[in-house]
Design a protein around this motif. Structure first.
Motif, PDB file in Angstrom:
ATOM      1  N   PHE A 162       0.852  -1.192   0.000  1.00 17.59           N
ATOM      2  CA  PHE A 162       0.000   0.000   0.000  1.00 17.59           C
ATOM      3  C   PHE A 162       0.890   1.245   0.000  1.00 17.59           C
ATOM      4  CE2 PHE A 162      -3.517   2.343   2.560  1.00 17.59           C
ATOM      5  CZ  PHE A 162      -4.044   2.862   1.387  1.00 17.59           C
ATOM      6  N   VAL A 163       0.747   2.103  -0.997  1.00 19.57           N
ATOM      7  CA  VAL A 163       1.551   3.327  -1.104  1.00 19.57           C
ATOM      8  C   VAL A 163       0.631   4.544  -1.006  1.00 19.57           C
ATOM      9  CG1 VAL A 163       3.018   4.729  -2.616  1.00 19.57           C
ATOM     10  CG2 VAL A 163       3.372   2.247  -2.469  1.00 19.57           C
ATOM     11  N   ILE A 164       1.005   5.509  -0.164  1.00 15.92           N
ATOM     12  CA  ILE A 164       0.241   6.755  -0.013  1.00 15.92           C
ATOM     13  C   ILE A 164       1.138   7.920  -0.418  1.00 15.92           C
ATOM     14  CG2 ILE A 164      -1.007   8.264   1.573  1.00 15.92           C
ATOM     15  CD1 ILE A 164      -1.632   5.837   3.272  1.00 15.92           C
ATOM     16  N   VAL A 165       0.746   8.617  -1.491  1.00 13.02           N
ATOM     17  CA  VAL A 165       1.519   9.752  -2.004  1.00 13.02           C
ATOM     18  C   VAL A 165       0.850  11.046  -1.541  1.00 13.02           C
ATOM     19  CG1 VAL A 165       2.392  10.925  -4.061  1.00 13.02           C
ATOM     20  CG2 VAL A 165       2.205   8.423  -4.034  1.00 13.02           C
ATOM     21  N   MET A 166       1.625  11.940  -0.915  1.00  9.11           N
ATOM     22  CA  MET A 166       1.111  13.228  -0.486  1.00  9.11           C
ATOM     23  C   MET A 166       1.927  14.331  -1.153  1.00  9.11           C
ATOM     24  SD  MET A 166       0.411  12.463   3.588  1.00  9.11           S
ATOM     25  CE  MET A 166      -0.447  14.027   3.805  1.00  9.11           C
ATOM     26  N   THR A 167       1.242  15.264  -1.821  1.00  4.05           N
ATOM     27  CA  THR A 167       1.945  16.317  -2.547  1.00  4.05           C
ATOM     28  C   THR A 167       1.126  17.600  -2.564  1.00  4.05           C
ATOM     29  OG1 THR A 167       2.978  16.904  -4.657  1.00  4.05           O
ATOM     30  CG2 THR A 167       0.989  15.562  -4.752  1.00  4.05           C
ATOM     31  N   ASP A 168       1.822  18.750  -2.671  1.00 10.52           N
ATOM     32  CA  ASP A 168       1.113  20.036  -2.684  1.00 10.52           C
ATOM     33  C   ASP A 168       1.095  20.674  -4.079  1.00 10.52           C
ATOM     34  OD1 ASP A 168       3.724  20.969  -2.968  1.00 10.52           O
ATOM     35  OD2 ASP A 168       3.352  22.753  -1.740  1.00 10.52           O
ATOM     36  N   GLY A 169       1.501  19.921  -5.085  1.00 13.38           N
ATOM     37  CA  GLY A 169       1.489  20.493  -6.435  1.00 13.38           C
ATOM     38  C   GLY A 169       1.761  19.444  -7.488  1.00 13.38           C
ATOM     39  N   ARG A 170       1.773  19.865  -8.734  1.00 12.73           N
ATOM     40  CA  ARG A 170       2.028  18.924  -9.819  1.00 12.73           C
ATOM     41  C   ARG A 170       3.507  18.591  -9.884  1.00 12.73           C
ATOM     42  NH1 ARG A 170      -0.150  21.726 -15.014  1.00 12.73           N
ATOM     43  NH2 ARG A 170      -1.753  22.343 -13.527  1.00 12.73           N
ATOM     44  N   SER A 171       3.790  17.402 -10.384  1.00  9.42           N
ATOM     45  CA  SER A 171       5.181  16.978 -10.491  1.00  9.42           C
ATOM     46  C   SER A 171       5.864  17.686 -11.655  1.00  9.42           C
ATOM     47  CB  SER A 171       5.245  15.462 -10.689  1.00  9.42           C
ATOM     48  OG  SER A 171       4.732  15.112 -11.968  1.00  9.42           O
ATOM     49  N   MET A 172       7.182  17.575 -11.715  1.00 11.60           N
ATOM     50  CA  MET A 172       7.939  18.230 -12.777  1.00 11.60           C
ATOM     51  C   MET A 172       7.683  17.591 -14.139  1.00 11.60           C
ATOM     52  SD  MET A 172       9.315  20.686 -11.232  1.00 11.60           S
ATOM     53  CE  MET A 172      10.280  21.281 -12.636  1.00 11.60           C
ATOM     54  N   ILE A 173       7.416  16.265 -14.140  1.00 15.47           N
ATOM     55  CA  ILE A 173       7.191  15.559 -15.403  1.00 15.47           C
ATOM     56  C   ILE A 173       5.965  14.644 -15.235  1.00 15.47           C
ATOM     57  CG2 ILE A 173       8.305  14.270 -17.275  1.00 15.47           C
ATOM     58  CD1 ILE A 173      10.971  14.725 -15.884  1.00 15.47           C
ATOM     59  N   PRO A 174       4.761  15.187 -15.329  1.00 15.64           N
ATOM     60  CA  PRO A 174       3.549  14.399 -15.076  1.00 15.64           C
ATOM     61  C   PRO A 174       3.440  13.087 -15.862  1.00 15.64           C
ATOM     62  CG  PRO A 174       3.006  16.718 -15.174  1.00 15.64           C
ATOM     63  CD  PRO A 174       4.437  16.608 -15.575  1.00 15.64           C
ATOM     64  N   PRO A 175       3.752  13.051 -17.176  1.00 14.45           N
ATOM     65  CA  PRO A 175       3.618  11.770 -17.895  1.00 14.45           C
ATOM     66  C   PRO A 175       4.519  10.672 -17.325  1.00 14.45           C
ATOM     67  CG  PRO A 175       3.786  13.584 -19.444  1.00 14.45           C
ATOM     68  CD  PRO A 175       4.122  14.142 -18.101  1.00 14.45           C
ATOM     69  N   VAL A 176       5.724  11.047 -16.923  1.00 13.41           N
ATOM     70  CA  VAL A 176       6.641  10.060 -16.351  1.00 13.41           C
ATOM     71  C   VAL A 176       6.157   9.639 -14.958  1.00 13.41           C
ATOM     72  CG1 VAL A 176       9.029   9.600 -15.662  1.00 13.41           C
ATOM     73  CG2 VAL A 176       8.566  11.024 -17.661  1.00 13.41           C
ATOM     74  N   THR A 177       5.626  10.583 -14.212  1.00 16.50           N
ATOM     75  CA  THR A 177       5.086  10.270 -12.885  1.00 16.50           C
ATOM     76  C   THR A 177       3.957   9.253 -12.992  1.00 16.50           C
ATOM     77  OG1 THR A 177       5.659  12.467 -12.022  1.00 16.50           O
ATOM     78  CG2 THR A 177       3.946  11.239 -10.854  1.00 16.50           C
ATOM     79  N   ILE A 178       3.049   9.493 -13.913  1.00 10.50           N
ATOM     80  CA  ILE A 178       1.920   8.578 -14.095  1.00 10.50           C
ATOM     81  C   ILE A 178       2.412   7.218 -14.578  1.00 10.50           C
ATOM     82  CG2 ILE A 178      -0.162   8.154 -15.463  1.00 10.50           C
ATOM     83  CD1 ILE A 178      -0.648  11.189 -15.379  1.00 10.50           C
ATOM     84  N   SER A 179       3.392   7.208 -15.455  1.00 10.49           N
ATOM     85  CA  SER A 179       3.954   5.950 -15.951  1.00 10.49           C
ATOM     86  C   SER A 179       4.552   5.128 -14.805  1.00 10.49           C
ATOM     87  CB  SER A 179       5.019   6.230 -17.012  1.00 10.49           C
ATOM     88  OG  SER A 179       5.657   5.040 -17.424  1.00 10.49           O
ATOM     89  N   GLN A 180       5.264   5.789 -13.901  1.00  6.04           N
ATOM     90  CA  GLN A 180       5.853   5.085 -12.758  1.00  6.04           C
ATOM     91  C   GLN A 180       4.774   4.568 -11.800  1.00  6.04           C
ATOM     92  OE1 GLN A 180       8.918   4.076 -12.306  1.00  6.04           O
ATOM     93  NE2 GLN A 180       9.510   4.998 -14.279  1.00  6.04           N
ATOM     94  N   ALA A 181       3.713   5.339 -11.653  1.00  5.73           N
ATOM     95  CA  ALA A 181       2.608   4.888 -10.814  1.00  5.73           C
ATOM     96  C   ALA A 181       1.958   3.643 -11.408  1.00  5.73           C
ATOM     97  CB  ALA A 181       1.580   6.003 -10.664  1.00  5.73           C
ATOM     98  N   HIS A 182       1.821   3.602 -12.718  1.00 11.76           N
ATOM     99  CA  HIS A 182       1.223   2.441 -13.381  1.00 11.76           C
ATOM    100  C   HIS A 182       2.069   1.190 -13.194  1.00 11.76           C
ATOM    101  CE1 HIS A 182      -1.445   4.999 -16.304  1.00 11.76           C
ATOM    102  NE2 HIS A 182      -1.834   5.047 -15.036  1.00 11.76           N
TER     103      HIS A 182
END
Length: 272
Positions: free
Chosen positions: A136-156
């Motif tokens: 179980f992973v819980i990500v907490m952030t206050d803004g968008r990441s520097m590279i959203p497509p790569v972030t989403i790819s890593q989450a997948h």
């Protein structure tokens, strides 16, 4: 004698205090990894609020080598592993470790790097990951990441490993489409306005995490029910002395009234 009776009545009305610890909702051992934003926009005060939220969240679980394990990493331009899943097996020690995490590496929001570290290091068997546990992973952030497509790819890639991922966005600067890409389900996304609001979603976040974990075991159609506690009221009987009441109904004597109608006799004179 009267003192003894009063003492018994008092003890009958004392509600016993339960010493049974509350059970967490996990259906099986769980490995929880927190991925916490330490970027420059967070700030030290908000970072402390974030830590306190995580500590309160962890309080809702039974911690132990055969129960729930917790790991934490912080991210900005660099990634810092605060502790691994097998670093602590005592809840008190974990809570203290969480609250003592310092805001020391502010920088850019490199969320994709944090997700890579969560997958390859914190969820690695060498660092405490258990094959029979729910990841179980819980990500907490206050803004968008520097590279959203790569972030989403890593989450997948985490999703592909059957990891349940929660995403909590804090502030109006978050990119909700990215949060939905990070989370393993649309229901696993929470967005709030600021860090001061974090504590108000404590129950919601914990309940959502419980639902996600239960569905992981029992299927998506599973509905978690809250156990109902039945309270039996204590009845105290007080002896009452009743004095019989005598009601006197007054008797009225009625004397019959006789009405006499006078009779009038009329004599007709006789004429000779």
């Amino acid at each position: 004698m009267m003192f003894t009776v009063l003492l018994v009545l008092f003890l009958q009305n004392v509600t016993p205090i339960s010493t049974t610890p509350s059970k967490d909702c996990t259906p099986k051992p769980t490995d929880i990894v927190f991925v916490l934003d330490e970027s420059g926009s967070v700030g030290e005060e908000n970072f402390k609020l974030q830590n306190e939220f995580v500590a309160k969240f962890v309080e809702g679980f039974d911690i132990g080598k055969t129960k729930t394990q917790v790991a934490v990493l912080t991210f900005s331009s660099t990634i810092e592993v605060e502790f691994y899943l097998n670093s602590y097996y005592d809840k008190t020690q974990i809570l203290q470790a969480i609250r003592e995490i310092n805001y020391t590496h502010p920088g850019l929001t490199m969320t994709h790097k944090a997700l890579i570290t969560a997958r390859t290091e914190l969820l690695d068997q060498a660092h405490g990951r258990r094959s029979d546990a729910l990841p179980f992973v819980i990500v907490m952030t206050d803004g968008r990441s520097m590279i959203p497509p790569v972030t989403i790819s890593q989450a997948h890639q985490l999703h592909a490993l059957n990891v349940t991922v929660f995403a909590i966005g804090i502030s109006s600067e978050v990119y909700e489409d990215e949060l939905h890409g990070i989370a393993s389900s649309p229901k696993n996304v929470i967005v709030i306005n600021d860090f001061k609001t974090l504590m108000s979603i404590q129950k919601k976040a914990l309940s959502g995490a419980c639902d996600a974990l239960m569905k992981k075991v029992h299927g998506e159609n599973y509905t978690r029910t809250t156990p109902t506690t039945t309270t039996t009221p204590t009845t105290t009987t007080t002896a009452t002395t009743t004095t019989p009441t005598t009601t006197t109904t007054p008797t009225t004597t009625t004397t019959p009234t006789t009405t006499t109608t006078p009779t009038t006799t009329t004599t007709t004179p006789t004429t000779t």
